[in-house]
Design an enzyme around this catalytic site. Structure first.
Site, short mmCIF file in Angstrom:
data_model
loop_
_atom_site.label_atom_id
_atom_site.label_comp_id
_atom_site.label_asym_id
_atom_site.label_seq_id
_atom_site.Cartn_x
_atom_site.Cartn_y
_atom_site.Cartn_z
CB CYS A 71 -0.97 0.00 1.18
SG CYS A 71 -0.20 0.14 2.82
CG HIS A 110 -4.38 0.10 4.28
ND1 HIS A 110 -3.66 -0.51 3.27
CD2 HIS A 110 -5.56 0.50 3.71
CE1 HIS A 110 -4.36 -0.49 2.16
NE2 HIS A 110 -5.51 0.13 2.39
CG ASP A 125 -7.01 0.49 -0.71
OD1 ASP A 125 -5.89 0.31 -1.19
OD2 ASP A 125 -7.35 0.06 0.41
#
Length: 274
Positions: A71, A110, A125
């Site tokens: 991420c 995250h 995302d």
């Protein structure tokens, strides 16, 4: 944060000959194309190598070295592309609760992005592994939202001012992560990334986690456990028994150009041996 240096190449990898307009349709297309084109992968943390998250290093790794990332890499590069295209977008962070209670107070490990289009807020995302949403999600509603893959929904946690992201898997709603809209600085990402790639308690250190989406399915690899998750029928699962098979899987299915570290084969053999 420095700007995206190789936007043309990035867009070409996503199937665009010219920059698309900053619309909701474009955002949907970009997110789906990204998660199908670039693998989520933790080969660096498997090999216990540092993960550099400055944008030039991420671009080099993903666009030129043929790798994927996690991420802090993928969502940073995607955010830079959105900003280059003229989207009103910024980074935010969340706490992963997948696999545990949805109200767990985990670390902020995250990274994702907040996008505002015509006064409507969405989260986008491209870096949440095997359960990454394949479409942006409207923030200010608790209705079930269809994506190009599974249904998702968001709930607002009134007492804490945070949101929880849920996905429906096999008829069950599972909490994925909790996030808020607090403005983040580069150092916030650096601290989270340092934990993920170095801390002994990180689920990524010494572990292999790989994912890539395709139409109607998800490919995942968790150490030696390979699965294809379909939308309309049960998953196919198998255990990888040989390093050559795993190397072929990483290259063929996940589209990863393997790193040149000589210890890669022996590390994979160790994973397979358990």
């Amino acid at each position: 944060m420095s700007g995206l240096s190789h936007s043309r190449l990035y867009l070409q990898r996503l199937g665009y000959d010219s920059p698309p307009p900053p619309t909701l349709q474009t955002l949907c297309e970009l997110q789906l194309r990204h998660v199908c084109a670039f693998a989520f992968e933790s080969l660096s943390t498997l090999l216990r190598l540092p993960v550099q998250i400055d944008l030039p290093s991420v671009e080099q790794k993903v666009l030129f070295d043929g790798r994927g990332g996690y991420c802090y890499e993928l969502n940073q590069m995607f955010l830079a592309l959105l900003q280059y295209l003229g989207f009103d977008a910024r980074g935010i962070t969340g706490r992963v609760v997948m696999g545990g209670p949805p109200d767990a107070r985990t670390a902020r490990t995250h990274r994702l992005s907040l996008v505002t289009l015509d006064g409507v807020r969405y989260i986008t995302d491209v870096g949440f592994g095997g359960m990454v949403p394949s479409s942006p999600l409207r923030l200010d509603t608790e209705a079930v939202q269809a994506t190009a893959h599974e249904p998702y929904r968001l709930t607002f946690n009134q007492g804490e001012g945070s949101y929880t992201l849920w996905a429906e898997v096999a008829g069950e709603w599972r909490g994925l992560y909790v996030f808020d809209l607090q403005v983040q600085a580069d150092i916030d990402y650096e601290i989270g990334n340092w934990y993920v790639c170095t801390h002994p308690g990180s689920p990524f250190v010494g572990q292999l986690k790989v994912a890539r989406l395709a139409a109607g399915k998800r490919h995942t690899l968790n150490n030696a456990q390979y699965a294809i998750h379909y939308l309309d029928r049960p998953s196919d699962k198998r255990t990888i028994e040989y390093a050559d098979d795993m190397l072929g899987l990483l290259e063929g299915v996940f589209g990863i150009r393997l790193p040149t570290q000589p210890q890669l084969r022996s590390v994979l053999e160790g994973l397979i041996a358990g």
